[in-house]
Design a protein around this motif. Structure first.
Motif, PDB file in Angstrom:
ATOM      1  N   THR A  77      49.961  -7.068  23.324  1.00  0.00           N
ATOM      2  CA  THR A  77      51.078  -7.631  22.546  1.00  0.00           C
ATOM      3  C   THR A  77      52.078  -6.547  22.161  1.00  0.00           C
ATOM      4  N   ASN A  78      53.132  -6.984  21.475  1.00  0.00           N
ATOM      5  CA  ASN A  78      54.054  -6.000  20.887  1.00  0.00           C
ATOM      6  C   ASN A  78      54.040  -6.127  19.359  1.00  0.00           C
ATOM      7  N   ILE A  79      52.909  -6.589  18.841  1.00  0.00           N
ATOM      8  CA  ILE A  79      52.805  -6.779  17.387  1.00  0.00           C
ATOM      9  C   ILE A  79      52.392  -5.457  16.752  1.00  0.00           C
ATOM     10  N   SER A  80      53.399  -4.724  16.253  1.00  0.00           N
ATOM     11  CA  SER A  80      53.138  -3.381  15.751  1.00  0.00           C
ATOM     12  C   SER A  80      53.418  -3.243  14.260  1.00  0.00           C
ATOM     13  N   SER A  81      53.923  -4.300  13.650  1.00  0.00           N
ATOM     14  CA  SER A  81      54.321  -4.182  12.254  1.00  0.00           C
ATOM     15  C   SER A  81      53.410  -4.978  11.335  1.00  0.00           C
ATOM     16  N   HIS A  82      53.517  -4.666  10.073  1.00  0.00           N
ATOM     17  CA  HIS A  82      52.765  -5.389   9.048  1.00  0.00           C
ATOM     18  C   HIS A  82      53.169  -6.856   9.056  1.00  0.00           C
ATOM     19  N   LYS A  83      54.468  -7.078   9.254  1.00  0.00           N
ATOM     20  CA  LYS A  83      55.013  -8.449   9.285  1.00  0.00           C
ATOM     21  C   LYS A  83      54.343  -9.242  10.415  1.00  0.00           C
ATOM     22  N   GLY A  84      54.223  -8.586  11.561  1.00  0.00           N
ATOM     23  CA  GLY A  84      53.605  -9.238  12.715  1.00  0.00           C
ATOM     24  C   GLY A  84      52.147  -9.572  12.442  1.00  0.00           C
ATOM     25  N   LYS A  85      51.463  -8.636  11.805  1.00  0.00           N
ATOM     26  CA  LYS A  85      50.048  -8.845  11.499  1.00  0.00           C
ATOM     27  C   LYS A  85      49.890  -9.986  10.501  1.00  0.00           C
ATOM     28  N   GLN A  86      50.820 -10.053   9.547  1.00  0.00           N
ATOM     29  CA  GLN A  86      50.783 -11.160   8.583  1.00  0.00           C
ATOM     30  C   GLN A  86      50.955 -12.505   9.283  1.00  0.00           C
ATOM     31  N   LEU A  87      51.823 -12.509  10.280  1.00  0.00           N
ATOM     32  CA  LEU A  87      52.028 -13.735  11.063  1.00  0.00           C
ATOM     33  C   LEU A  87      50.722 -14.151  11.740  1.00  0.00           C
ATOM     34  N   LEU A  88      50.024 -13.182  12.312  1.00  0.00           N
ATOM     35  CA  LEU A  88      48.751 -13.483  12.958  1.00  0.00           C
ATOM     36  C   LEU A  88      47.760 -14.076  11.959  1.00  0.00           C
ATOM     37  N   HIS A  89      47.755 -13.526  10.757  1.00  0.00           N
ATOM     38  CA  HIS A  89      46.878 -14.082   9.717  1.00  0.00           C
ATOM     39  C   HIS A  89      47.193 -15.557   9.501  1.00  0.00           C
ATOM     40  N   THR A  90      48.513 -15.832   9.390  1.00  0.00           N
ATOM     41  CA  THR A  90      48.953 -17.219   9.171  1.00  0.00           C
ATOM     42  C   THR A  90      48.522 -18.122  10.316  1.00  0.00           C
ATOM     43  N   LEU A  91      48.684 -17.638  11.527  1.00  0.00           N
ATOM     44  CA  LEU A  91      48.412 -18.478  12.695  1.00  0.00           C
ATOM     45  C   LEU A  91      46.923 -18.618  12.996  1.00  0.00           C
ATOM     46  N   LEU A  92      46.170 -17.563  12.752  1.00  0.00           N
ATOM     47  CA  LEU A  92      44.799 -17.542  13.271  1.00  0.00           C
ATOM     48  C   LEU A  92      43.685 -17.693  12.232  1.00  0.00           C
ATOM     49  N   PRO A 122      41.134 -23.788  13.577  1.00  0.00           N
ATOM     50  CA  PRO A 122      39.764 -24.296  13.712  1.00  0.00           C
ATOM     51  C   PRO A 122      39.016 -23.781  14.940  1.00  0.00           C
ATOM     52  N   ALA A 123      39.783 -23.428  15.978  1.00  0.00           N
ATOM     53  CA  ALA A 123      39.114 -22.999  17.210  1.00  0.00           C
ATOM     54  C   ALA A 123      38.933 -21.472  17.287  1.00  0.00           C
ATOM     55  N   VAL A 124      39.418 -20.747  16.282  1.00  0.00           N
ATOM     56  CA  VAL A 124      39.297 -19.282  16.292  1.00  0.00           C
ATOM     57  C   VAL A 124      38.133 -18.862  15.403  1.00  0.00           C
ATOM     58  N   GLN A 125      37.099 -18.291  16.020  1.00  0.00           N
ATOM     59  CA  GLN A 125      35.930 -17.829  15.243  1.00  0.00           C
ATOM     60  C   GLN A 125      36.275 -16.589  14.437  1.00  0.00           C
ATOM     61  N   CYS A 126      36.848 -15.629  15.121  1.00  0.00           N
ATOM     62  CA  CYS A 126      37.366 -14.461  14.431  1.00  0.00           C
ATOM     63  C   CYS A 126      38.347 -13.744  15.337  1.00  0.00           C
ATOM     64  N   TRP A 127      39.117 -12.828  14.745  1.00  0.00           N
ATOM     65  CA  TRP A 127      40.122 -12.121  15.530  1.00  0.00           C
ATOM     66  C   TRP A 127      40.394 -10.778  14.875  1.00  0.00           C
ATOM     67  N   ASN A 128      40.949  -9.870  15.672  1.00  0.00           N
ATOM     68  CA  ASN A 128      41.450  -8.625  15.097  1.00  0.00           C
ATOM     69  C   ASN A 128      42.478  -8.037  16.051  1.00  0.00           C
ATOM     70  N   ILE A 129      43.302  -7.174  15.520  1.00  0.00           N
ATOM     71  CA  ILE A 129      44.285  -6.503  16.363  1.00  0.00           C
ATOM     72  C   ILE A 129      44.138  -4.996  16.192  1.00  0.00           C
ATOM     73  N   ASP A 130      44.131  -4.285  17.286  1.00  0.00           N
ATOM     74  CA  ASP A 130      44.005  -2.841  17.255  1.00  0.00           C
ATOM     75  C   ASP A 130      45.405  -2.221  17.250  1.00  0.00           C
ATOM     76  N   MET A 131      45.884  -1.924  16.023  1.00  0.00           N
ATOM     77  CA  MET A 131      47.246  -1.399  15.893  1.00  0.00           C
ATOM     78  C   MET A 131      47.311   0.082  16.272  1.00  0.00           C
TER      79      MET A 131
END
Lengths: 196, 77
Positions: free
Chosen positions: B15-30, B34-43
């Motif tokens: 991805t190109n998600i490099s900012s805090h804002k982007g990570k916050q968006l992922l929190h909102t989306l994921l 219901p279908a996401v068990q867990c997730w993380n992003i390696d910044m």
């Protein structure tokens, strides 16, 4: 169909250790690791969540291995000289079988992973050594001294000799090779200086 | 918390998600998906690798969601 490939998993782990020793933690990345293993950049992420997860899991596993070496046949109830001799045998064996691991742990000790690393630090071993220290102090077997002084004499001597042995030379570039004679002569002198 | 991982359920993305804002968006989306068990992003990684554990979602579905919100996302191979 993705399945667990234990060979690949082991390769990733070993290469990670190699790279961290060679280039330090700062220089280490999942990308670099994948290239060094000649695998796709996604593969390390199958086994580890991210770089931090990989570093901590590898560190904890290696600590577990080190712990097994250190506590093998070590009885904290034994008298001072026997107990210390066993520690020297075990630590020397570890240094010979895993010569680069001290460099790996040095990287971790002086990094931002320090706290997490130290919190998982060989609990079985710490418990056995604490018991041993308590016993030898209670029995009055050793002179009274700060722990750091004790450790420096008891183990600093051994680790210095191991370092000379690994480097193949001592001070001023003088060639050096560890022998049983050198090792146990040093041990005898250490015991002599610590024993009451 | 991942237990007895089926490797086919691990979805990896560049991805190109490099900012805090982007990570916050992922929190909102994921986080509550219901279908996401867990997730993380390696910044820390130059590919900003997004790792999602899901038994049912496909790469395409995730890519669509992320793209829709203005970020680049493709399967990591």
């Amino acid at each position: 169909m993705r399945s667990r490939n234990t060979d690949k998993e082991e390769l990733v782990k070993q290469k990670a250790i190699e790279l961290i020793i060679k280039d330090g933690l700062e220089g280490f990345s999942m990308n670099k690791l994948a290239r060094a293993c000649k695998i796709s950049v996604g593969t390390p992420y199958i086994y580890y969540k991210d770089r931090d997860d990989l570093i901590m899991k590898v560190a904890m596993e290696e600590l577990r291995v080190m712990e097994e070496f250190f506590i093998r046949d070590f009885d904290p109830e034994e008298p001072f000289e026997q107990g210390l001799r066993k520690q020297w045998e075990n630590r020397y064996r570890y240094a010979r079988e895993k010569p680069k691991m001290n460099q790996f742990f040095d990287q971790l000790r002086s990094s931002s992973y320090q706290e997490e690393f130290l919190s998982g630090f060989m609990p079985g071993f710490i418990s056995a050594m604490t018991r041993f220290m308590h016993n030898i102090t209670e029995r009055g077997e050793i002179e009274t001294m700060p722990f750091e002084v004790y450790w420096s004499i008891a183990f600093g001597t051994l680790y210095n000799l191991i370092r000379f042995d690994i480097e193949g030379k001592s001070l001023g570039g003088k060639p050096f090779k560890m022998t049983d004679e050198v090792l146990w002569r040093a041990f005898d002198l250490v015991v002599k200086s610590l024993k009451k | 918390m991942e237990t007895a991982l089926n490797f086919n359920h691990i979805l990896l993305f560049k991805t190109n998600i490099s900012s805090h804002k982007g990570k916050q968006l992922l929190h909102t989306l994921l986080d509550k998906h219901p279908a996401v068990q867990c997730w993380n992003i390696d910044m820390e990684d130059s590919d900003y690798v997004l790792r999602i554990i899901s038994e049912t979602l496909s790469h395409t579905q995730i890519i669509e969601i992320i793209n829709h919100h203005g970020y680049q996302c493709c399967e990591l191979t």
